[in-house]
Design a protein around this motif. Sequence first.
Motif, PDB file in Angstrom:
ATOM      1  N   TYR A 173       1.107   0.597 -34.904  1.00 16.40           N
ATOM      2  CA  TYR A 173       0.434   1.643 -35.669  1.00 16.40           C
ATOM      3  C   TYR A 173       1.487   2.523 -36.338  1.00 16.40           C
ATOM      4  O   TYR A 173       2.417   2.997 -35.676  1.00 16.40           O
ATOM      5  N   ASN A 210       5.975  15.868 -36.023  1.00 15.85           N
ATOM      6  CA  ASN A 210       5.741  16.705 -37.200  1.00 15.85           C
ATOM      7  C   ASN A 210       4.295  17.174 -37.136  1.00 15.85           C
ATOM      8  O   ASN A 210       3.598  16.896 -36.147  1.00 15.85           O
ATOM      9  N   THR A 213       1.778  14.519 -36.281  1.00 17.10           N
ATOM     10  CA  THR A 213       1.877  13.772 -35.008  1.00 17.10           C
ATOM     11  C   THR A 213       1.816  14.675 -33.777  1.00 17.10           C
ATOM     12  O   THR A 213       1.736  14.173 -32.662  1.00 17.10           O
ATOM     13  N   THR A 234       9.078   8.345 -25.204  1.00 13.41           N
ATOM     14  CA  THR A 234      10.504   8.653 -25.341  1.00 13.41           C
ATOM     15  C   THR A 234      10.746   9.237 -26.736  1.00 13.41           C
ATOM     16  O   THR A 234      11.874   9.274 -27.205  1.00 13.41           O
ATOM     17  N   GLY A 235       9.652   9.666 -27.394  1.00 14.17           N
ATOM     18  CA  GLY A 235       9.758  10.245 -28.743  1.00 14.17           C
ATOM     19  C   GLY A 235      10.088  11.724 -28.657  1.00 14.17           C
ATOM     20  O   GLY A 235      11.257  12.114 -28.573  1.00 14.17           O
ATOM     21  N   HIS A 297      15.399  13.452 -20.940  1.00 14.21           N
ATOM     22  CA  HIS A 297      15.805  13.148 -22.322  1.00 14.21           C
ATOM     23  C   HIS A 297      17.120  12.365 -22.355  1.00 14.21           C
ATOM     24  O   HIS A 297      18.081  12.775 -22.997  1.00 14.21           O
ATOM     25  N   GLY A 299      17.208   8.938 -23.013  1.00 12.24           N
ATOM     26  CA  GLY A 299      17.034   7.656 -23.692  1.00 12.24           C
ATOM     27  C   GLY A 299      18.255   7.255 -24.513  1.00 12.24           C
ATOM     28  O   GLY A 299      18.676   6.108 -24.532  1.00 12.24           O
TER      29      GLY A 299
HETATM   30  P1  NAD Z   1      12.320   6.252 -37.640  1.00 13.03           P
HETATM   31  O1  NAD Z   1      12.264   7.272 -38.726  1.00 13.03           O
HETATM   32  O2  NAD Z   1      13.154   5.042 -37.844  1.00 13.03           O
HETATM   33  O3  NAD Z   1      10.830   5.780 -37.275  1.00 13.03           O
HETATM   34  C1  NAD Z   1       9.767   6.659 -37.114  1.00 13.03           C
HETATM   35  C2  NAD Z   1       8.504   5.925 -37.552  1.00 13.03           C
HETATM   36  O4  NAD Z   1       7.381   6.773 -37.265  1.00 13.03           O
HETATM   37  C3  NAD Z   1       8.472   5.612 -39.045  1.00 13.03           C
HETATM   38  O5  NAD Z   1       8.212   4.251 -39.249  1.00 13.03           O
HETATM   39  C4  NAD Z   1       7.368   6.510 -39.572  1.00 13.03           C
HETATM   40  O6  NAD Z   1       6.666   5.954 -40.673  1.00 13.03           O
HETATM   41  C5  NAD Z   1       6.474   6.623 -38.346  1.00 13.03           C
HETATM   42  N1  NAD Z   1       5.542   7.736 -38.445  1.00 13.03           N
HETATM   43  C6  NAD Z   1       5.699   8.945 -39.047  1.00 13.03           C
HETATM   44  N2  NAD Z   1       4.564   9.659 -38.954  1.00 13.03           N
HETATM   45  C7  NAD Z   1       3.673   8.898 -38.281  1.00 13.03           C
HETATM   46  C8  NAD Z   1       2.337   9.086 -37.874  1.00 13.03           C
HETATM   47  N3  NAD Z   1       1.655  10.201 -38.171  1.00 13.03           N
HETATM   48  N4  NAD Z   1       1.724   8.091 -37.171  1.00 13.03           N
HETATM   49  C9  NAD Z   1       2.391   6.939 -36.888  1.00 13.03           C
HETATM   50  N5  NAD Z   1       3.661   6.700 -37.247  1.00 13.03           N
HETATM   51  C10 NAD Z   1       4.296   7.669 -37.939  1.00 13.03           C
HETATM   52  O7  NAD Z   1      12.778   7.062 -36.346  1.00 13.03           O
HETATM   53  P2  NAD Z   1      13.424   6.454 -35.024  1.00 13.03           P
HETATM   54  O8  NAD Z   1      14.894   6.441 -35.161  1.00 13.03           O
HETATM   55  O9  NAD Z   1      12.703   5.214 -34.664  1.00 13.03           O
HETATM   56  O10 NAD Z   1      13.105   7.635 -33.983  1.00 13.03           O
HETATM   57  C11 NAD Z   1      11.777   7.945 -33.607  1.00 13.03           C
HETATM   58  C12 NAD Z   1      11.783   9.218 -32.782  1.00 13.03           C
HETATM   59  O11 NAD Z   1      12.400   8.978 -31.517  1.00 13.03           O
HETATM   60  C13 NAD Z   1      12.621  10.371 -33.370  1.00 13.03           C
HETATM   61  O12 NAD Z   1      11.907  11.097 -34.344  1.00 13.03           O
HETATM   62  C14 NAD Z   1      12.918  11.205 -32.161  1.00 13.03           C
HETATM   63  O13 NAD Z   1      11.893  12.165 -32.004  1.00 13.03           O
HETATM   64  C15 NAD Z   1      12.847  10.208 -31.000  1.00 13.03           C
HETATM   65  N6  NAD Z   1      14.160  10.032 -30.359  1.00 13.03           N
HETATM   66  C16 NAD Z   1      14.243  10.138 -29.015  1.00 13.03           C
HETATM   67  C17 NAD Z   1      15.467   9.977 -28.376  1.00 13.03           C
HETATM   68  C18 NAD Z   1      15.608  10.066 -26.876  1.00 13.03           C
HETATM   69  O14 NAD Z   1      16.737  10.149 -26.382  1.00 13.03           O
HETATM   70  N7  NAD Z   1      14.544  10.049 -26.123  1.00 13.03           N
HETATM   71  C19 NAD Z   1      16.605   9.716 -29.138  1.00 13.03           C
HETATM   72  C20 NAD Z   1      16.479   9.578 -30.518  1.00 13.03           C
HETATM   73  C21 NAD Z   1      15.248   9.735 -31.127  1.00 13.03           C
END
Ligand code: NAD
Length: 335
Positions: A173, A210, A213, A234-235, A297, A299
Motif C-alpha cells: 500500500y 506527515n 500518515t 519501525t517508521g 529506535h 533500526g
Molecule cells: P522512502 O521515502 O524511500 O519511502 C517512503 C514511502 O512511503 C514512499 O514510497 C511514499 O510514497 C510512501 N508514502 C508517503 N505517504 C504515504 C501514505 N499516506 N500512505 C502510504 N504510503 C505513503 O523512505 P524510507 O527511506 O523507506 O523511510 C521510511 C521511513 O522510515 C522514514 O520516513 C522514517 O520515518 C523511518 N525510518 C526509521 C528508522 C529507524 O531507525 N527506525 C531509520 C530511518 C528511517
Amino acid sequence: MKIKCFSTHKFEQKYLTHWADELDLKVEYIETSLNKDTVELAQGFDCISCWASDTLDKNVLTKLKNFGVKLISLRSAGYSHIDLAHAQKIGLMVTRVPSYSPEAIAEHTVGLLLCLNRKYMKAFQRVKDFNFTLDGLEGLTLFGKTVGVIGTGKIGSAFARIMKGFGCKILLYDIHKDNELEKELKASYVNELKDLLSQSDIVSLHCPLNESTRYVINSKTIDFLKPTAFLLNTGRGALIDTSALVAKLKKNELRGVGLDVYEHEEDVFFYDHSEKGISDESLLRLMSFTNVLVTSHQGFFTKEALENIARISLENILHYKTRTEIPKENLLTTQ
Ligand code: NAD
C-alpha cells in the motif's frame, strides 16, 4: 566555516571524527540536544548538524537564522522534526541523508517479528535458568503467510523482499505505486488501506510521518486488523495512536506488536533511565504486555549505516562550503 554538531552520541563520535578529518572540516561536538532552551549554543556558527530528536520548530529556526546559521545538515533521512516550510521561507538551507542503509531497518523489522513470533526473549531467559521446556513458546510458520507493507519506498521494499524470501505473500500500500517492485515480488498493491489491514497476518509500517500518515493506525483502522495479526512499526511513533493500540491489546486482539519507535519517544529513547525509571504512562502500559516488544529506535543502528550517516551529512556540508552541487535527493530546502 564554523560547524557545531548537536546531540552527538558516543556511538557516532568515531565515525564523525573520522569523516570530518577526511573532508578537512572543523567540527565542534556537543551532546546537548537542540531545542528552544539550548538554541543559544548555535550562536557564532555557520552550520549546525542535527539528530532526529532535535526540535527544529518555527521559533528555533528563526533564532538560528538570526544567529547567522546558514545550513542545517540533518543526520537523518526523516524530517518530521523540522518545520521545512518555515526553513524555506526564511532562507535556511536544510540537507539530509536520504538513504544510509534501508536494509538495516528492514532487517531489524524482521528481527522484531522473529523475536515476537518464536518468543526468543522468553526462550533465552528460560534456558539461562536451565529450564529447557517448550510450553508457551509455540510460534507460527511464516512461510505462506500474508505480509502487508505500508509505504513501499527504500525500507518498505527492502522489508518486502526479505519477507518474500521467507515464502510470504506480499500486499503493498502506497500513494505512489512501484510497478517494478510489484512485478519483482509477484505482489499486489491494494487501493484501500483497510483491504491490506484485513487480509494481512503481518502488517509493517514504513511510510514517513506527515499530516496524511499521522495516526494511520487509529481507533477505527486498528479494528480492520486480524486478531491474530502481528503489527510492526519501525517508521515513526505517531503513525500509531498509542491509546488505540493499548485499548486493542487490552482486548487481547493482536498476536504481537513490535515497536522500534514510539509516539512520545523524544525524552525517553537514547537515554539511560535505569536508575530512576520512566514516568511515561502509555509506554509503561505498552511495555507491560507480554506480546509487545519495544526497542529504542535502533533500526538504523549498524556500522554501515553510522558510517554513511557521518560521511553523507558531512559531505553535504563540504558541498555547501565549496559551492559544489549538493545531490538533489539530499536537499530539503534551498537558500
Ligand atoms: P522512502 O521515502 O524511500 O519511502 C517512503 C514511502 O512511503 C514512499 O514510497 C511514499 O510514497 C510512501 N508514502 C508517503 N505517504 C504515504 C501514505 N499516506 N500512505 C502510504 N504510503 C505513503 O523512505 P524510507 O527511506 O523507506 O523511510 C521510511 C521511513 O522510515 C522514514 O520516513 C522514517 O520515518 C523511518 N525510518 C526509521 C528508522 C529507524 O531507525 N527506525 C531509520 C530511518 C528511517
